[in-house]
Enzyme design. Structure first.
Site, mmCIF file in Angstrom:
data_model
loop_
_atom_site.group_PDB
_atom_site.id
_atom_site.type_symbol
_atom_site.label_atom_id
_atom_site.label_comp_id
_atom_site.label_asym_id
_atom_site.label_seq_id
_atom_site.Cartn_x
_atom_site.Cartn_y
_atom_site.Cartn_z
ATOM 1 N N ASN A 32 -31.579 32.257 -36.025
ATOM 2 C CA ASN A 32 -31.220 30.989 -36.563
ATOM 3 C C ASN A 32 -30.021 30.342 -36.080
ATOM 4 O O ASN A 32 -29.423 29.081 -36.725
ATOM 5 C CB ASN A 32 -31.175 31.099 -38.146
ATOM 6 N N LEU A 33 -29.188 31.099 -35.207
ATOM 7 C CA LEU A 33 -27.957 30.409 -34.516
ATOM 8 C C LEU A 33 -27.046 30.253 -35.590
ATOM 9 O O LEU A 33 -25.910 29.716 -35.129
ATOM 10 C CB LEU A 33 -28.339 28.983 -33.900
ATOM 11 N N TYR A 141 -22.586 46.357 -45.737
ATOM 12 C CA TYR A 141 -23.251 46.100 -44.785
ATOM 13 C C TYR A 141 -24.032 47.506 -44.243
ATOM 14 O O TYR A 141 -25.192 47.623 -44.047
ATOM 15 C CB TYR A 141 -22.425 45.978 -43.509
ATOM 16 N N PHE A 169 -23.197 53.242 -32.280
ATOM 17 C CA PHE A 169 -21.644 53.475 -32.611
ATOM 18 C C PHE A 169 -21.116 51.952 -32.351
ATOM 19 O O PHE A 169 -21.370 51.112 -32.690
ATOM 20 C CB PHE A 169 -21.203 54.735 -32.038
ATOM 21 N N ASN A 170 -20.089 52.421 -31.529
ATOM 22 C CA ASN A 170 -19.037 50.878 -31.299
ATOM 23 C C ASN A 170 -19.524 50.205 -29.955
ATOM 24 O O ASN A 170 -19.362 50.671 -28.878
ATOM 25 C CB ASN A 170 -17.640 51.244 -31.341
ATOM 26 N N HIS A 187 -13.216 42.451 -33.933
ATOM 27 C CA HIS A 187 -13.466 43.849 -33.027
ATOM 28 C C HIS A 187 -12.301 44.157 -31.962
ATOM 29 O O HIS A 187 -11.768 43.299 -31.543
ATOM 30 C CB HIS A 187 -14.814 43.727 -32.300
HETATM 31 N N1 UDP Z 1 -8.541 47.975 -34.917
HETATM 32 C C1 UDP Z 1 -7.480 47.497 -34.742
HETATM 33 N N2 UDP Z 1 -7.205 46.123 -34.341
HETATM 34 C C2 UDP Z 1 -8.101 45.196 -34.275
HETATM 35 C C3 UDP Z 1 -9.503 45.446 -34.312
HETATM 36 C C4 UDP Z 1 -9.719 46.890 -34.629
HETATM 37 O O1 UDP Z 1 -6.639 48.355 -34.684
HETATM 38 O O2 UDP Z 1 -7.719 43.953 -34.010
HETATM 39 C C5 UDP Z 1 -9.316 49.182 -35.242
HETATM 40 C C6 UDP Z 1 -10.073 49.419 -36.306
HETATM 41 O O3 UDP Z 1 -9.305 49.395 -37.495
HETATM 42 C C7 UDP Z 1 -10.891 50.536 -36.137
HETATM 43 C C8 UDP Z 1 -10.927 50.405 -34.503
HETATM 44 O O4 UDP Z 1 -10.088 49.564 -34.005
HETATM 45 O O5 UDP Z 1 -10.242 51.762 -36.143
HETATM 46 C C9 UDP Z 1 -12.552 49.750 -34.233
HETATM 47 O O6 UDP Z 1 -12.585 48.702 -34.791
HETATM 48 P P1 UDP Z 1 -13.680 47.640 -34.615
HETATM 49 O O7 UDP Z 1 -13.733 46.423 -35.480
HETATM 50 O O8 UDP Z 1 -13.937 47.310 -33.225
HETATM 51 O O9 UDP Z 1 -15.139 48.336 -34.806
HETATM 52 P P2 UDP Z 1 -15.460 49.265 -36.345
HETATM 53 O O10 UDP Z 1 -15.464 50.743 -36.068
HETATM 54 O O11 UDP Z 1 -14.986 48.852 -37.482
HETATM 55 O O12 UDP Z 1 -17.198 48.907 -36.294
#
Ligand code: UDP
Length: 327
Positions: A32-33, A141, A169-170, A187
């Site tokens: 849906n953009l 979420y 994971f990330n 992120h």
């Molecule tokens: N984080 C941070 N500064 C930022 C963004 C993220 O210190 O500007 C930290 C965040 O608290 C977490 C880790 O980096 O411990 C990864 O965060 P992200 O939002 O990338 O992924 P998540 O694990 O929340 O899905």
């Protein structure tokens, strides 16, 4: 195979659509953009602009094509936002997901690869996290993703669906054409690169008093291209069930910053800020099941390789997809 990719204009969906097309599959992107980008839709794909929350939109996507599988990425995916507006997550991720399952059922499509998340585990009792650990999400979420996993298990039992839930994971990194562009960006790696690009002065580090060696949170960073490969393997396999997708190595926030300084040559100043609500100290995957059963091996997930790819994309697209003309 003929594949429907929901959310194929988003970050992981677009990279997976690109991989599917490279491998010779026929791809329909449905998006849906609202958060995805038209310019991220591969020109080789058929594109349908539609909303999963409107049943007629997703029904129409099945008209005239007999899909072999659905790869379901379309969802909202911000923990913080879900704590503010849980209704968005239940409406879009759960309600929209149900519309998709019903459209699949009506058209006899039963193979689905679903984008799930390690956020379904909540705060784990131990790391590395394997698929047998209890799922106790701590935010809407993660809960919304777990609800769809649960629905899929019932559709498997009662409607002969063959679902695979891939618990990411990330996700990080980029391909030459496709990268991470969220608004607002929350992120870690894109936020680090914003500092390098001069778009912010210092990286906020959310908490340095966790029970980890350097006090900052540890995460398992997995390259988006490796995630994409896992989808192709899952699609080609006969397995049903859940697979964790991570490297099995964790990096702290400060370790990622250090690696980014090496890759970019920029000093990347940091600013220590309070903890971000809902952040577990350490999330690291055991991806043994995916390795053993799917034959999945991450190839590009070394943290320096991740940062090189992300940096190359952000340097070439300092404003993300803004101004990139869809081809
Ligand atoms: N984080 C941070 N500064 C930022 C963004 C993220 O210190 O500007 C930290 C965040 O608290 C977490 C880790 O980096 O411990 C990864 O965060 P992200 O939002 O990338 O992924 P998540 O694990 O929340 O899905």
């Amino acid at each position: 195979m003929k594949v429907l990719v929901t959310g194929g204009a988003g970050y992981i969906g677009s990279v997976t659509a690109e991989r599917l097309l490279d491998a010779g599959h026929e791809v329909t992107v449905f998006d849906n953009l609202s958060r995805g980008h038209r310019a991220a839709v591969d020109p080789r794909a058929r594109f349908i602009r539609g909303d999963l929350c409107r049943r007629a939109d997703i029904e129409a996507a099945f008209d005239g094509v007999s899909f072999d599988a659905v790869l379901h990425f379309a969802a909202f995916a911000l923990v913080g936002e879900s704590m503010q507006k849980p209704e968005l997550y239940f409406e879009n991720n759960v309600g929209g997901g149900l519309n998709l399952l019903e459209a699949m059922r009506a058209h006899g499509v039963r193979r689905i690869i679903f984008s799930s998340t390690c956020a379904t585990y909540g705060k784990p009792d131990r790391v590395p996290i394997d698929e047998t650990l209890p799922q106790r999400p701590e935010n809407p979420y993660g809960e919304s993703k777990l609800m769809l996993e649960t629905m899929l298990r019932w559709y498997e039992r009662l409607h002969s669906f063959r679902p695979v839930s891939l618990r990411y994971f990330n996700a990080c990194g980029a391909t030459p054409r496709l990268g991470e562009d969220h608004d607002p960006e929350t992120h870690l790696i894109p936020n680090i690169l914003r500092v390098v690009l001069g778009q912010s002065e210092a990286l906020p580090v959310f908490g340095n008093d966790y029970e980890t060696p350097d006090g900052t949170c540890i995460r398992d960073y997995i390259h988006v291209a490796d995630l994409a490969n896992a989808h192709l393997l899952a699609m080609a396999s006969d397995y049903v069930g859940a697979f964790n997708l991570g490297v099995g190595n964790g990096y702290s926030v400060l370790e990622v910053v250090k690696a980014a300084r090496t890759v970019t040559g920029h000093p990347i100043p940091i600013r220590i800020e309070p903890r971000r609500p809902g952040d577990p100290p350490r999330l690291v995957a055991s991806a043994e099941r995916a390795r053993t059963l799917l034959g999945w091996t991450p190839h590009r997930s070394d943290i320096h390789a991740v940062l090189e790819d992300a940096w190359a994309w952000h340097r070439a697209h300092p404003n993300g997809y803004a101004g990139v003309v869809p081809s």
